[in-house]
Design an enzyme around this catalytic site. Structure first.
Site, PDB file in Angstrom:
ATOM      1  N   ARG A  61       7.048  -8.301  -7.831  1.00 40.58           N
ATOM      2  CA  ARG A  61       5.859  -7.299  -8.168  1.00 40.58           C
ATOM      3  C   ARG A  61       4.747  -7.798  -7.537  1.00 40.58           C
ATOM      4  O   ARG A  61       3.573  -7.048  -7.489  1.00 40.58           O
ATOM      5  CB  ARG A  61       6.100  -6.556  -9.498  1.00 40.58           C
ATOM      6  CG  ARG A  61       5.631  -4.992  -9.090  1.00 40.58           C
ATOM      7  CD  ARG A  61       6.147  -4.666 -11.042  1.00 40.58           C
ATOM      8  NE  ARG A  61       6.886  -4.887 -11.769  1.00 40.58           N
ATOM      9  CZ  ARG A  61       6.903  -5.509 -12.983  1.00 40.58           C
ATOM     10  NH1 ARG A  61       6.240  -5.949 -13.604  1.00 40.58           N
ATOM     11  NH2 ARG A  61       8.281  -5.634 -13.401  1.00 40.58           N
ATOM     12  N   TYR A 114      -8.863  14.959  -0.978  1.00 41.80           N
ATOM     13  CA  TYR A 114      -7.289  14.996  -0.052  1.00 41.80           C
ATOM     14  C   TYR A 114      -6.204  16.254  -1.889  1.00 41.80           C
ATOM     15  O   TYR A 114      -6.682  15.683  -2.584  1.00 41.80           O
ATOM     16  CB  TYR A 114      -7.391  13.962  -0.188  1.00 41.80           C
ATOM     17  CG  TYR A 114      -5.330  13.679   0.195  1.00 41.80           C
ATOM     18  CD1 TYR A 114      -4.800  13.941   1.227  1.00 41.80           C
ATOM     19  CD2 TYR A 114      -5.139  12.602  -0.049  1.00 41.80           C
ATOM     20  CE1 TYR A 114      -3.446  13.867   1.570  1.00 41.80           C
ATOM     21  CE2 TYR A 114      -3.748  12.627  -0.774  1.00 41.80           C
ATOM     22  CZ  TYR A 114      -3.240  13.113   0.948  1.00 41.80           C
ATOM     23  OH  TYR A 114      -1.016  12.682   1.066  1.00 41.80           O
ATOM     24  N   ASP A 186     -12.710   7.085  -0.665  1.00 42.30           N
ATOM     25  CA  ASP A 186     -11.273   6.758  -0.027  1.00 42.30           C
ATOM     26  C   ASP A 186     -11.878   7.152   0.921  1.00 42.30           C
ATOM     27  O   ASP A 186     -12.619   8.003   2.018  1.00 42.30           O
ATOM     28  CB  ASP A 186     -10.546   8.777  -0.583  1.00 42.30           C
ATOM     29  CG  ASP A 186      -9.237   8.671   0.541  1.00 42.30           C
ATOM     30  OD1 ASP A 186      -9.310   8.596   0.959  1.00 42.30           O
ATOM     31  OD2 ASP A 186      -8.401   9.532   0.253  1.00 42.30           O
ATOM     32  N   LYS A 211      -2.153   5.512   7.285  1.00 42.94           N
ATOM     33  CA  LYS A 211      -2.487   6.138   8.549  1.00 42.94           C
ATOM     34  C   LYS A 211      -3.059   5.495   9.128  1.00 42.94           C
ATOM     35  O   LYS A 211      -1.841   4.945  10.061  1.00 42.94           O
ATOM     36  CB  LYS A 211      -3.873   7.519   7.370  1.00 42.94           C
ATOM     37  CG  LYS A 211      -3.805   8.015   7.016  1.00 42.94           C
ATOM     38  CD  LYS A 211      -2.547   9.613   6.963  1.00 42.94           C
ATOM     39  CE  LYS A 211      -2.096  10.208   6.466  1.00 42.94           C
ATOM     40  NZ  LYS A 211      -2.980  10.567   4.807  1.00 42.94           N
TER      41      LYS A 211
HETATM   42  C1  LIG Z   1      -2.565  10.683   3.609  1.00 43.71           C
HETATM   43  C2  LIG Z   1      -4.146  10.555   2.906  1.00 43.71           C
HETATM   44  C3  LIG Z   1      -3.523   9.878   1.600  1.00 43.71           C
HETATM   45  C4  LIG Z   1      -2.194   9.703   0.640  1.00 43.71           C
HETATM   46  O1  LIG Z   1      -1.958   8.511   1.445  1.00 43.71           O
HETATM   47  P1  LIG Z   1      -0.027   8.788   1.451  1.00 43.71           P
HETATM   48  O2  LIG Z   1      -0.280   7.442   2.201  1.00 43.71           O
HETATM   49  O3  LIG Z   1      -0.141   9.475   2.053  1.00 43.71           O
HETATM   50  O4  LIG Z   1       0.085   8.852  -0.346  1.00 43.71           O
HETATM   51  C5  LIG Z   1      -5.131   9.849   1.144  1.00 43.71           C
HETATM   52  N1  LIG Z   1      -6.756  10.254   1.417  1.00 43.71           N
HETATM   53  C6  LIG Z   1      -6.200  11.167   2.425  1.00 43.71           C
HETATM   54  C7  LIG Z   1      -7.441  11.324   2.586  1.00 43.71           C
HETATM   55  C8  LIG Z   1      -5.048  11.180   3.472  1.00 43.71           C
HETATM   56  O5  LIG Z   1      -5.100  11.501   4.597  1.00 43.71           O
END
Ligand SMILES: *Cc1c(COP(=O)(O)O)cnc(C)c1O
Length: 394
Positions: A61, A114, A186, A211
């Site tokens: 972990r 988000y 973010d 992403k």
């Molecule tokens: C997809 C996304 C997330 C979350 O990511 P996951 O890996 O799907 O949990 C957070 N912020 C933004 C802007 C996103 O597009």
């Protein structure tokens, strides 16, 4: 290698976090399939307990050489000092908020955030005594009027999810810091290449590496990058407390994606812009929400602060029935319909029902779409969308 400041991003992408000498010369670090790590003596066990936050194997972990390599590379690219990998982008966001907020604290959250982040604030954080105020994404230094003595975190996401408002991050950061708050960003849209959070006043940068970093729609992964050791310890300990650690296989896929990020993003950017410009000229389209288009309300800020644009943007259609939009989207052959983005493939999603605002109203006269433009030939993508428009207006 990682700390050579003279290297350009493309070079860092290829070399950061790589230590072939530690892996029998292999170019890429192996995937360490490990939970238990064995220690040869009580003394070694005691030393391992003492040094458990060091980048050494201690217990699954706590991380593996695969996650340490990814963290080293991401921190170098974003311009921070250290990084923590997590099991998803949302885990990275939630761990960060929990690391810096406690009962009685106040959080300023951008209204265009988000949606699952909003849900976390309105549910979990609220239940644990943290109050959230949503603010208009167009606020810059005026955000100081919303600061309270107990405001600990100002959260930015730029451009905003689904609606793509660009925020004045340096002005917000100056106001947040003056009031004693941290700035958490973010930075998923900007990626480690197109927005440098620490050069714009951000204290903690979160990525949904799911992403563009992974880039192939085949793994869930998050990262939290910080500039200070104290912030790193706070985030790392929270990730450990929740058990949000990233899997070794996922870290491997993140590293593998990272190596080609610059060439992929170049194509996502050019395809995205070409399609955005083409869409802006279509009679079925009311407006295109893409900060790199000169007419976009966020264009000046984007141009000042960003180094590029990814392949994700929004489109507002002229008024059309839900049925007409469905027949447009259902018949598309190259655009897939589904959540997430940042993979090599093009995606399209109706988003009108998902846009929730409480600070400012979102006004759209027609149906909203979100496009992720992949690595296909852009003429083929236009042909697919043109046939879709023909179904929309049939
Ligand atoms: C997809 C996304 C997330 C979350 O990511 P996951 O890996 O799907 O949990 C957070 N912020 C933004 C802007 C996103 O597009």
């Amino acid at each position: 290698m990682t700390d050579r400041k003279d290297l350009h991003d493309e070079t860092r992408l290829v070399h950061s976090g790589r230590h072939p000498e530690e892996h029998a010369g292999a170019v890429n670090p192996p995937v360490y399939h490990v939970s238990t790590v064995l220690f040869p003596s009580v003394a070694a066990l005691d030393a391992a307990v003492r040094d458990r936050l060091e980048p050494k194997l201690y217990y699954g972990r706590y991380g593996t050489p695969t996650s340490f390599a990814l963290e080293e590379a991401i921190a170098a690219l974003e311009g921070g000092s250290k990084c923590v990998a997590t099991s998803s982008g949302l885990a990275a966001i939630c761990a960060t908020l929990c690391a810096f907020l406690k009962a009685g604290d106040h959080l300023l959250m951008v209204d265009s955030v988000y949606a699952p982040t909003r849900k976390f604030c309105d549910g979990v954080l609220r239940n644990f005594g943290v109050e959230t105020t949503y603010y208009d994404p167009s606020l810059g230094s005026a955000i100081k009027d919303l600061m309270r003595p107990n405001t600990r975190v100002v959260f930015v996401e730029s451009p905003g999810s689904l609606t793509f408002e660009v925020q004045d991050v340096p002005a917000i950061a100056a106001a947040a810091h003056a009031g004693g708050a941290l700035v958490v960003m973010d930075n998923t849209w900007g990626t480690p290449l197109f927005f440098k959070p620490f050069a714009h006043g951000v204290d903690v940068s979160v990525q949904a590496a799911t992403k563009y970093v992974v880039g192939h729609a085949d793994a869930m992964l998050g990262t939290v990058t910080v500039a200070s050791e104290a912030h790193w310890q706070a985030v790392k300990n929270t990730v450990l407390a929740f058990g949000y650690s990233a899997g070794a296989q996922e870290c491997y896929l993140g590293l593998r994606g990272l190596r080609t990020l610059s060439v992929r993003l170049e194509r996502h950017q050019s395809n995205g812009l070409a399609l955005a410009e083409w869409l802006a000229g279509r009679p079925e389209v009311a407006r295109v929400l893409h900060p790199a288009l000169p007419g976009d309300p966020g264009h000046a800020l984007w141009k000042r602060d960003f180094l590029g644009a990814c392949g994700l943007f929004g489109v507002e259609l002229r008024p059309a029935s839900a049925q007409a939009v469905a027949s447009m989207l259902d018949g598309l052959e190259l655009f897939g319909m589904g959540f997430s983005w940042g993979g090599y493939e093009s995606l399209i999603l109706p988003t009108g029902d998902s846009i929730h605002r409480t600070a400012i109203r979102w006004r759209a006269a027609g149906p909203m779409l979100r496009l992720h433009v992949g690595l296909e030939n852009v003429e083929d993508l236009k042909t697919d969308l043109a046939a879709g428009f023909a179904r929309l207006t049939a």
